[in-house]
Scaffold this active site. Structure first.
Site, PDB file in Angstrom:
ATOM      1  N   CYS A   1      19.811  43.114  53.414  1.00 29.38           N
ATOM      2  CA  CYS A   1      18.936  43.288  54.581  1.00 29.38           C
ATOM      3  C   CYS A   1      19.610  42.807  55.861  1.00 29.38           C
ATOM      4  CB  CYS A   1      17.658  42.472  54.428  1.00 29.38           C
ATOM      5  SG  CYS A   1      16.783  42.736  52.902  1.00 29.38           S
TER       6      CYS A   1
ATOM      7  N   ARG B   1      25.860  46.937  55.694  1.00 32.50           N
ATOM      8  CA  ARG B   1      25.458  45.909  54.728  1.00 32.50           C
ATOM      9  C   ARG B   1      24.673  46.504  53.567  1.00 32.50           C
ATOM     10  NH1 ARG B   1      24.925  40.517  57.322  1.00 32.50           N
ATOM     11  NH2 ARG B   1      23.267  40.094  55.854  1.00 32.50           N
TER      12      ARG B   1
ATOM     13  N   TRP C   1      16.719  45.965  52.113  1.00 32.14           N
ATOM     14  CA  TRP C   1      17.315  46.284  50.814  1.00 32.14           C
ATOM     15  C   TRP C   1      16.316  45.739  49.802  1.00 32.14           C
ATOM     16  CZ3 TRP C   1      19.269  43.652  46.493  1.00 32.14           C
ATOM     17  CH2 TRP C   1      20.160  44.369  45.682  1.00 32.14           C
TER      18      TRP C   1
ATOM     19  N   ASN D   1      14.958  38.269  55.573  1.00 29.59           N
ATOM     20  CA  ASN D   1      15.982  38.478  54.534  1.00 29.59           C
ATOM     21  C   ASN D   1      15.836  37.351  53.535  1.00 29.59           C
ATOM     22  OD1 ASN D   1      16.941  40.408  56.258  1.00 29.59           O
ATOM     23  ND2 ASN D   1      18.914  39.427  56.651  1.00 29.59           N
ATOM     24  N   GLY D   2      16.038  37.646  52.255  1.00 31.44           N
ATOM     25  CA  GLY D   2      15.948  36.592  51.243  1.00 31.44           C
ATOM     26  C   GLY D   2      14.770  36.850  50.320  1.00 31.44           C
TER      27      GLY D   2
ATOM     28  N   GLU E   1      39.674  45.866  38.929  1.00 31.27           N
ATOM     29  CA  GLU E   1      39.354  46.171  40.324  1.00 31.27           C
ATOM     30  C   GLU E   1      39.398  47.685  40.583  1.00 31.27           C
ATOM     31  OE1 GLU E   1      37.991  44.746  42.674  1.00 31.27           O
ATOM     32  OE2 GLU E   1      38.646  45.730  44.510  1.00 31.27           O
TER      33      GLU E   1
ATOM     34  N   LYS F   1      36.242  49.830  41.944  1.00 35.94           N
ATOM     35  CA  LYS F   1      36.283  50.672  43.154  1.00 35.94           C
ATOM     36  C   LYS F   1      35.744  52.057  42.834  1.00 35.94           C
ATOM     37  CE  LYS F   1      36.532  48.369  45.595  1.00 35.94           C
ATOM     38  NZ  LYS F   1      36.670  46.969  45.555  1.00 35.94           N
TER      39      LYS F   1
ATOM     40  N   GLU G   1      31.798  52.081  41.998  1.00 27.06           N
ATOM     41  CA  GLU G   1      30.836  51.743  43.050  1.00 27.06           C
ATOM     42  C   GLU G   1      30.715  52.806  44.126  1.00 27.06           C
ATOM     43  OE1 GLU G   1      31.699  48.124  45.226  1.00 27.06           O
ATOM     44  OE2 GLU G   1      33.831  48.513  45.134  1.00 27.06           O
TER      45      GLU G   1
ATOM     46  N   HIS H   1      40.824  47.515  20.110  1.00 29.43           N
ATOM     47  CA  HIS H   1      39.722  46.782  19.476  1.00 29.43           C
ATOM     48  C   HIS H   1      38.368  47.409  19.806  1.00 29.43           C
ATOM     49  CE1 HIS H   1      42.539  43.742  18.186  1.00 29.43           C
ATOM     50  NE2 HIS H   1      43.028  43.733  19.410  1.00 29.43           N
TER      51      HIS H   1
ATOM     52  N   LYS I   1      26.699  45.092  51.273  1.00 25.43           N
ATOM     53  CA  LYS I   1      28.002  44.517  51.584  1.00 25.43           C
ATOM     54  C   LYS I   1      28.011  43.026  51.300  1.00 25.43           C
ATOM     55  CE  LYS I   1      32.148  44.223  53.139  1.00 25.43           C
ATOM     56  NZ  LYS I   1      33.153  44.567  52.130  1.00 25.43           N
TER      57      LYS I   1
HETATM   58  C1  F6R Z   1      33.190  45.337  45.592  1.00 24.25           C
HETATM   59  C2  F6R Z   1      32.588  44.328  46.432  1.00 24.25           C
HETATM   60  C3  F6R Z   1      31.808  43.239  45.782  1.00 24.25           C
HETATM   61  C4  F6R Z   1      32.137  41.900  46.464  1.00 24.25           C
HETATM   62  C5  F6R Z   1      31.214  40.798  45.929  1.00 24.25           C
HETATM   63  C6  F6R Z   1      31.568  39.450  46.503  1.00 24.25           C
HETATM   64  O1  F6R Z   1      33.906  46.255  46.331  1.00 24.25           O
HETATM   65  O2  F6R Z   1      32.695  44.370  47.623  1.00 24.25           O
HETATM   66  O3  F6R Z   1      32.026  43.179  44.420  1.00 24.25           O
HETATM   67  O4  F6R Z   1      33.463  41.587  46.211  1.00 24.25           O
HETATM   68  O5  F6R Z   1      29.886  41.110  46.264  1.00 24.25           O
HETATM   69  O6  F6R Z   1      31.494  39.457  47.890  1.00 24.25           O
HETATM   70  P1  F6R Z   1      32.175  38.334  48.755  1.00 24.25           P
HETATM   71  O7  F6R Z   1      33.644  38.440  48.572  1.00 24.25           O
HETATM   72  O8  F6R Z   1      31.742  38.638  50.152  1.00 24.25           O
HETATM   73  O9  F6R Z   1      31.649  37.026  48.256  1.00 24.25           O
END
Ligand code: F6R
Length: 610
Positions: A2, A27, A74, A100-101, A483, A487, A490, A506, A605
């Site tokens: 949010c 975000r 959100w 927010n929260g 990773e 990517k 997501e 396995h 985000k």
């Molecule tokens: C994936 C992504 C998330 C963040 C995770 C932690 O692309 O962006 O998995 O890495 O939410 O976020 P931070 O690094 O901001 O604590």
């Protein structure tokens, strides 16, 4: 997650609020709304869906006024509908609130307020808070006192902004566990959950701490605690420009940020490599060096992409510094009652510095006696401020929801840390000098991968309709496999899994057939022969092989269906190169599938709720 924007000053509020919401779009959100004080009356307009929809909706409505609040939601409690979108009003429409929260005890509050005659219309937890403020407001408190009284009854987390039609010259904002910044302009204030919504108006900001309340009048800002003690706050300068949060000619923030990596990796190393001594300097943690060097154990805690960087850090520190390292998902660490030995040092790694689980892990680590150091990107973020000391990434704002440049900067900073500590333990000068030189060469090597995108685009075209992908790597490139898979899933919504390559037999090997693209990170390093055997195993089952290989490795072409080359570097630095083609592959596949890469569905985000 949010987003909050609030404005009070001498200008028309609505355009400022809507522009602010757009700056916070990255975000992640599912509905948006605005409340403006117009001629002594609050007008609330909201819509499910994108901010563009809200803009169309308000175009012919009178939202003139010099103060107001706006929100991107959100959903946590209740579907993402127009009714559940913020702002929320009290029974008479005198108050409007954005939040927010999560209000954890909203159920009990709501039951009591309904018994007192309040009328609820949404499924949200937030609505309980606005009615609780109303309760105090009607009992003779002014807005500030009513907000403080209500918040002292609340369990959970919040960043809020509130206005009242009977106090048109006041805007109240408060935080606990959800970031909030007040921008201090000339005769105007902009409050927001993130400086991106403030920077086009002013670079002077004050960060609220937990349990602080900002009482914002048109020309005066006062900050108090919830218990009514005035707090003397610093006004700080935002260190980046507007252009840093714009797309700069690229179609998407994600692509812009992928392409920025030669520079961001350079920025992470700037002034930190000492070539003559073959070591590194990390000013932010220099005074903690003894604790680090004599720590019996190190803990790395993070979420998502940052957790993948932490795993690479574990491999590096254990190889070169020989200190045992534990890597923990922050969400597990905070509730698991982990064993922390005396003298342990904990690193929390977070791009945003606001991730709720990582922040809670930091606090838990400290409670258990660890020294807590932060590796963050966002300057002045909560984790950066709460850490005992730390290192910034200096990657600039990361707007794309999928983290890219922050990851390579995190791995770069962890490499610097490894070099620094390694040289203080048992690494000789010549090895240190070699590492410095290899690190200095990384930005150029990343550029060369970025210049050579033809193969990656062709692979994206061939496989963008696949339903599943497997990513396999060993050693330092096992976290890169995780990773790469993250990517892809997501932003393209393709099911993708990352595995240590040897683990495949396995279980996951059962998935392999001619429809399964398998991405192998197979650079020429200590596990090369082993990973070649794993490639053979996949080939024997007709899997389609995409190999990330070291330039000059022609043999691998005989096995793989496609090869993407990266330059040679030291083994522990390879993740900084091998992740680049995987970021691009995910990006181009998502584009071909018509996905909104900067705002993938369901994602936020900065994950500021647990
Ligand atoms: C994936 C992504 C998330 C963040 C995770 C932690 O692309 O962006 O998995 O890495 O939410 O976020 P931070 O690094 O901001 O604590």
């Amino acid at each position: 997650m949010c987003g909050i924007v609030g404005y009070i000053g001498s200008k028309e509020a609505t355009p400022i609020l809507v522009e602010g919401l757009k700056r916070l779009e990255y975000r992640g959100y599912d509905s948006a709304g605005v409340a403006v004080l117009t001629n002594g009356k609050i007008t609330i307009e909201k819509q499910a869906g994108k901010i563009g929809g809200l803009e169309k909706h308000i175009v012919n409505r009178d939202l003139s006024g010099k103060s107001g609040i706006a929100h991107t939601r959100w959903a946590t409690h209740g579907h993402p509908t127009q009714t559940n979108a913020h702002p929320h009003a009290d029974c008479t429409g005198t108050l409007a609130l954005i939040h927010n929260g999560i209000i954890e005890n909203f159920g009990a509050i709501k039951t009591e307020l309904i018994a007192n005659g309040h009328n609820f219309i949404t499924d949200t937890d937030t609505e309980a808070l606005v009615h609780l403020i109303e309760e105090y407001y009607n009992n003779g408190h002014d807005l500030e006192a009513a907000v403080r009284a209500a918040l002292s009854q609340v369990e959970g987390t919040y960043g809020i902004a509130v206005i009242s039609s009977t106090e048109p010259d006041t805007l109240i904002a408060a935080r606990r566990g959800s970031p909030l910044v007040v921008g201090v302009g000339e005769n105007e204030f902009v409050v927001a959950s993130d400086v991106s919504a403030i920077i086009s108006h002013t670079k002077d900001v004050t960060y609220l701490e937990d349990n602080e309340v900002a009482i914002i009048k048109r020309n005066k800002l006062t900050i108090k605690t919830i218990d009514n003690l005035e707090v003397d706050k610093k006004v700080e300068k935002i260190a980046f420009d507007l252009e840093k949060i714009e797309k700069g000619g690229y179609d998407h923030f994600m692509l812009k940020e992928i392409m920025e990596q030669p520079q961001t990796i350079r920025d992470a190393m700037r002034g930190r490599l000492l070539e003559d001594e073959g070591t590194a300097r990390l000013g932010g943690i220099q005074h903690e060096i003894d604790s680090l060097i004599y720590a019996p154990q190190m803990l790395f805690s993070a979420c998502g992409t940052s957790w993948h960087a932490a795993l690479i850090g574990e491999y590096m520190i254990e190889e070169f510094v020989r200190t045992p390292v534990e890597v923990e998902y922050a969400s597990e660490f905070r509730y698991r009652d982990p064993v922390i030995e005396r003298g342990s040092v904990m690193f929390v790694i977070s791009q945003s510095g606001e991730t709720a689980d990582t922040l809670a892990a930091l606090r838990e680590g400290r409670r258990k006696g660890a020294k807590v150091l932060g590796i963050c990107n966002v300057v002045g973020s909560t984790i950066a401020r709460e850490s005992d000391a730390g290192v910034y990434l200096h990657a600039g704002p990361e707007i794309g929801v999928a983290s890219t440049k922050a990851f390579t900067s995190q791995v770069t900073v962890l490499s610097l840390l490894t070099l620094l500590l390694g040289r203080m333990r048992n690494m000789g000068a010549s090895k240190g000098v070699r590492i410095v030189k290899e690190m200095e060469a990384l930005p150029e090597k990343v550029s060369s991968i970025l210049e050579n995108q033809g193969t990656i685009k062709a692979i994206a075209r061939e496989y963008h309709q696949s339903q599943n992908f497997l990513y396999l790597g060993r050693g330092y490139n096992f976290p890169v496999a995780l990773e790469g898979a993250l990517k892809l899933k997501e932003i393209s919504y393709i099911h993708a899994e990352g595995y240590p390559a040897a683990e495949m037999k396995h279980g996951p090997i059962a998935l392999i057939d001619e429809n399964m693209p398998v991405v192998f990170i197979a650079t020429k390093d200590s596990t090369y022969e082993k990973i070649i055997s794993n490639i053979e195993e996949v080939k024997a089952r007709s899997g389609r092989i995409i190999a990330i290989a070291t330039e000059g490795d022609t043999e691998i072409k005989k096995l793989a269906d496609h090869v993407i080359y990266v330059p040679q570097t030291l083994e522990f630095l390879t993740p900084i190169l091998t992740i680049i083609p995987l970021q691009l592959l995910a990006y181009y596949i998502a584009i071909l599938r018509g996905c909104d890469v900067d705002q993938p569905r369901n994602l936020a985000k900065s994950v500021t709720v647990e």
